[in-house]
Design a protein around this motif. Structure first.
Motif, PDB file in Angstrom:
ATOM      1  N   THR A   1      -1.595   3.620  -6.275  1.00 42.23           N
ATOM      2  CA  THR A   1      -2.294   3.264  -7.354  1.00 42.23           C
ATOM      3  C   THR A   1      -1.158   2.072  -7.910  1.00 42.23           C
ATOM      4  N   ARG A   2       0.661   2.475  -7.623  1.00 42.34           N
ATOM      5  CA  ARG A   2       1.256   1.225  -8.399  1.00 42.34           C
ATOM      6  C   ARG A   2       1.145  -0.323  -7.351  1.00 42.34           C
ATOM      7  N   ARG A   3       0.178   0.068  -5.977  1.00 43.65           N
ATOM      8  CA  ARG A   3       0.177  -1.066  -5.857  1.00 43.65           C
ATOM      9  C   ARG A   3      -0.686  -1.906  -6.260  1.00 43.65           C
ATOM     10  N   ALA A   4      -1.599  -1.018  -7.113  1.00 44.57           N
ATOM     11  CA  ALA A   4      -3.243  -1.313  -8.575  1.00 44.57           C
ATOM     12  C   ALA A   4      -2.257  -1.916  -9.692  1.00 44.57           C
ATOM     13  N   VAL A   5      -1.638  -0.934  -9.665  1.00 43.23           N
ATOM     14  CA  VAL A   5      -0.960  -1.368 -11.177  1.00 43.23           C
ATOM     15  C   VAL A   5      -0.287  -3.453 -10.995  1.00 43.23           C
ATOM     16  N   LEU A   6       0.266  -3.282 -10.095  1.00 41.52           N
ATOM     17  CA  LEU A   6       1.150  -5.250  -9.854  1.00 41.52           C
ATOM     18  C   LEU A   6       0.216  -5.177  -9.458  1.00 41.52           C
ATOM     19  N   ALA A   7      -0.866  -5.133  -8.652  1.00 40.90           N
ATOM     20  CA  ALA A   7      -2.417  -6.335  -8.404  1.00 40.90           C
ATOM     21  C   ALA A   7      -2.150  -6.831  -9.919  1.00 40.90           C
ATOM     22  N   ALA A   8      -2.549  -5.708 -10.694  1.00 42.75           N
ATOM     23  CA  ALA A   8      -2.931  -6.354 -12.298  1.00 42.75           C
ATOM     24  C   ALA A   8      -2.773  -6.875 -12.967  1.00 42.75           C
ATOM     25  N   ILE A   9      -1.482  -6.705 -13.084  1.00 46.07           N
ATOM     26  CA  ILE A   9      -0.425  -6.816 -14.057  1.00 46.07           C
ATOM     27  C   ILE A   9       0.333  -8.245 -13.470  1.00 46.07           C
TER      28      ILE A   9
ATOM     29  N   ASP B   1      -1.259 -11.658 -12.634  1.00 45.67           N
ATOM     30  CA  ASP B   1      -1.512 -13.074 -13.060  1.00 45.67           C
ATOM     31  C   ASP B   1      -1.495 -13.146 -14.825  1.00 45.67           C
ATOM     32  N   GLU B   2      -1.324 -12.002 -15.048  1.00 50.08           N
ATOM     33  CA  GLU B   2      -1.806 -11.761 -17.032  1.00 50.08           C
ATOM     34  C   GLU B   2      -1.276 -10.111 -17.398  1.00 50.08           C
ATOM     35  N   ALA B   3      -0.792  -9.927 -18.474  1.00 49.32           N
ATOM     36  CA  ALA B   3      -0.977  -9.471 -19.262  1.00 49.32           C
ATOM     37  C   ALA B   3      -1.750  -8.533 -18.947  1.00 49.32           C
ATOM     38  N   VAL B   4      -1.691  -7.000 -19.147  1.00 51.31           N
ATOM     39  CA  VAL B   4      -2.816  -6.525 -19.308  1.00 51.31           C
ATOM     40  C   VAL B   4      -2.484  -4.122 -19.989  1.00 51.31           C
ATOM     41  N   SER B   5      -2.595  -4.535 -21.427  1.00 52.77           N
ATOM     42  CA  SER B   5      -2.916  -3.212 -21.907  1.00 52.77           C
ATOM     43  C   SER B   5      -2.664  -2.054 -21.174  1.00 52.77           C
ATOM     44  N   GLY B   6      -2.293  -0.747 -21.988  1.00 54.78           N
ATOM     45  CA  GLY B   6      -1.694   0.800 -21.086  1.00 54.78           C
ATOM     46  C   GLY B   6      -2.968   1.319 -21.472  1.00 54.78           C
ATOM     47  N   PRO B   7      -3.963   1.274 -21.926  1.00 59.17           N
ATOM     48  CA  PRO B   7      -4.836   1.850 -22.031  1.00 59.17           C
ATOM     49  C   PRO B   7      -6.472   0.946 -21.107  1.00 59.17           C
ATOM     50  N   ALA B   8      -6.292  -0.584 -21.140  1.00 59.43           N
ATOM     51  CA  ALA B   8      -7.007  -1.279 -19.848  1.00 59.43           C
ATOM     52  C   ALA B   8      -6.490  -1.144 -18.468  1.00 59.43           C
ATOM     53  N   LEU B   9      -5.330  -0.625 -18.334  1.00 59.79           N
ATOM     54  CA  LEU B   9      -5.245  -0.212 -17.423  1.00 59.79           C
ATOM     55  C   LEU B   9      -5.998   1.265 -16.376  1.00 59.79           C
ATOM     56  N   ALA B  10      -5.357   2.065 -17.586  1.00 57.29           N
ATOM     57  CA  ALA B  10      -5.642   3.574 -17.567  1.00 57.29           C
ATOM     58  C   ALA B  10      -7.251   3.479 -16.893  1.00 57.29           C
ATOM     59  N   THR B  11      -7.994   2.555 -17.703  1.00 51.25           N
ATOM     60  CA  THR B  11      -9.209   2.873 -17.709  1.00 51.25           C
ATOM     61  C   THR B  11      -9.404   2.016 -15.997  1.00 51.25           C
TER      62      THR B  11
ATOM     63  N   SER C   1      10.643  -6.790 -11.949  1.00 47.72           N
ATOM     64  CA  SER C   1      10.940  -6.722 -13.533  1.00 47.72           C
ATOM     65  C   SER C   1       9.268  -6.558 -14.305  1.00 47.72           C
ATOM     66  N   ILE C   2       9.139  -6.006 -15.187  1.00 50.79           N
ATOM     67  CA  ILE C   2       7.998  -5.745 -15.994  1.00 50.79           C
ATOM     68  C   ILE C   2       8.243  -5.872 -17.521  1.00 50.79           C
ATOM     69  N   GLU C   3       7.355  -6.202 -18.362  1.00 50.03           N
ATOM     70  CA  GLU C   3       7.623  -7.166 -19.676  1.00 50.03           C
ATOM     71  C   GLU C   3       6.417  -6.449 -20.005  1.00 50.03           C
ATOM     72  N   SER C   4       6.632  -5.158 -21.621  1.00 52.29           N
ATOM     73  CA  SER C   4       5.927  -4.726 -22.236  1.00 52.29           C
ATOM     74  C   SER C   4       6.592  -5.039 -23.390  1.00 52.29           C
ATOM     75  N   GLY C   5       5.006  -5.735 -24.154  1.00 51.65           N
ATOM     76  CA  GLY C   5       5.007  -6.848 -25.042  1.00 51.65           C
ATOM     77  C   GLY C   5       3.574  -6.030 -26.041  1.00 51.65           C
ATOM     78  N   GLY C   6       2.476  -6.759 -26.382  1.00 49.54           N
ATOM     79  CA  GLY C   6       1.761  -6.649 -28.083  1.00 49.54           C
ATOM     80  C   GLY C   6       0.544  -6.881 -26.376  1.00 49.54           C
ATOM     81  N   ASP C   7       0.686  -7.796 -26.431  1.00 49.25           N
ATOM     82  CA  ASP C   7      -0.462  -7.621 -25.175  1.00 49.25           C
ATOM     83  C   ASP C   7      -0.759  -7.055 -23.759  1.00 49.25           C
ATOM     84  N   GLY C   8       0.684  -5.966 -23.517  1.00 49.45           N
ATOM     85  CA  GLY C   8       0.200  -5.433 -22.307  1.00 49.45           C
ATOM     86  C   GLY C   8       1.457  -5.454 -21.525  1.00 49.45           C
ATOM     87  N   TYR C   9       1.443  -5.195 -19.626  1.00 49.27           N
ATOM     88  CA  TYR C   9       2.459  -5.526 -19.313  1.00 49.27           C
ATOM     89  C   TYR C   9       2.196  -6.506 -18.416  1.00 49.27           C
ATOM     90  N   ARG C  10       3.282  -7.088 -18.389  1.00 46.34           N
ATOM     91  CA  ARG C  10       3.030  -8.534 -17.401  1.00 46.34           C
ATOM     92  C   ARG C  10       4.038  -8.305 -15.970  1.00 46.34           C
TER      93      ARG C  10
END
Length: 304
Positions: free
Chosen positions: A4-12, A14-24, A46-55
């Motif tokens: 799951t963590r590997r999938a999280v890293l892959a998702a974020i 190249d672009e910011a992804v919101s928490g709800p979008a990641l959960a879905t 190093s993972i940033e979290s902002g208005g667009d989500g996590y990156r």
């Protein structure tokens, strides 16, 4: 690395992804996403979290999660800051039934080479052991040592280091030793139970014994994470096909065509190294004809 963590890293990556979008996307709760993000941060990502989500902003320089992220080879990575021996740890994992594990350490305090010789393994080097269970008879196991030597050599060359292979298992730059390989196995008459391929690569020059060299003596910078990933991927690609492994080994051989002295259990063999045969036998042309050497210490000699 947790899938799951590997999938999280892959998702974020190249672009910011919101928490709800990641959960879905991952089929987990938002709370689980947050826990995975925090675990990755603790691992050095190093993972940033902002208005667009996590990156994902930056990957750690080294370590287990860093090597596992983006690794295109079927190895789990177990990382240690310090171990007596990565081979010993891999053997322990083998007895526990594990397979396809790369044990990596920043330093070894009791590293050993062939014939139980001490191997200097200071912090900052590349010390790893790959545990696998190939579906081959024991006679094929030596080809894995050859495959590891090819993988080290090709990876070093990709990083700007002009490496080559001295029979049976040393990687050299010129006549200086860059890396050594120690293979251990357990099996029955018709099948291998497990194989551990230990690889030790000098990175820095400080404190090395005479006749040794490190990667940094031949290139400006070494990214150990990228080096280990490429090495494991090439080792996996080569597999245990004898024809492919032997052909690749010949392409990078420093020994073939050289006058050599090979110290064996029955005496020295002196002549010209002409060929390597399955499963890693060196054919030496001597004054008395060809001699096939299955094991021994090889010394490159000056031309007669």
């Amino acid at each position: 690395m947790n899938e799951t963590r590997r999938a999280v890293l892959a998702a974020i990556a190249d672009e910011a992804v919101s928490g709800p979008a990641l959960a879905t996307r991952l089929g987990v709760s938002r709370a689980a996403v947050w826990k995975h993000i925090e675990a990755l941060r603790e691992a050095g990502f190093s993972i940033e979290s902002g208005g667009d989500g996590y990156r994902l902003v930056e990957i750690p320089d080294y370590g287990g999660p860093a090597i596992a992220f983006g690794l295109d080879a079927p190895f789990d990575v177990e990382y240690h800051d310090s171990l007596p021996s990565t081979n010993a740890r891999a053997r322990d994992l083998a007895t526990e039934g594990e397979t396809d594990v790369a044990v990596v350490a920043d330093e070894q305090t009791g590293g050993r080479g062939r014939l139980d010789r001490a191997w200097h393994s200071p912090p900052g080097g590349i010390w790893l052991s790959a545990l696998c269970r190939p579906d081959v008879p024991p006679a094929h196991a030596p080809t894995m040592t050859l495959a590891a030597a090819v993988a080290v050599t090709e990876t070093a060359r990709e990083h700007g280091v002009d490496a080559g292979i001295k029979w049976p298992n040393d990687v050299l730059v010129g006549e200086e030793k860059l890396a050594g390989i120690l293979t251990e196995m357990e099996g029955e008459a018709d099948r291998v139970a497990w194989v551990v391929v230990g690889i030790g690569i000098n990175v820095h020059e400080e404190g090395l014994p005479d006749g040794a060299t490190g990667l940094c003596a031949h290139t400006e910078e070494i990214d150990r994470r990228a080096f280990v990933q490429t090495l494991l991927e090439r080792f996996d690609e080569l597999g245990t096909d004898p024809e492919e492994v032997l052909a690749a080994w010949r392409d990078h051989a420093l020994t073939l065509g050289r006058r050599v002295r090979v110290e064996t259990s029955t005496g020295d063999v002196v002549g010209t190294a002409r060929e390597i045969e399955f499963p890693g036998t060196l054919v030496v042309t001597t004054d008395d004809g060809p001699v096939r050497v299955h094991a021994g210490d090889c010394e490159h000699l000056r031309p007669a």
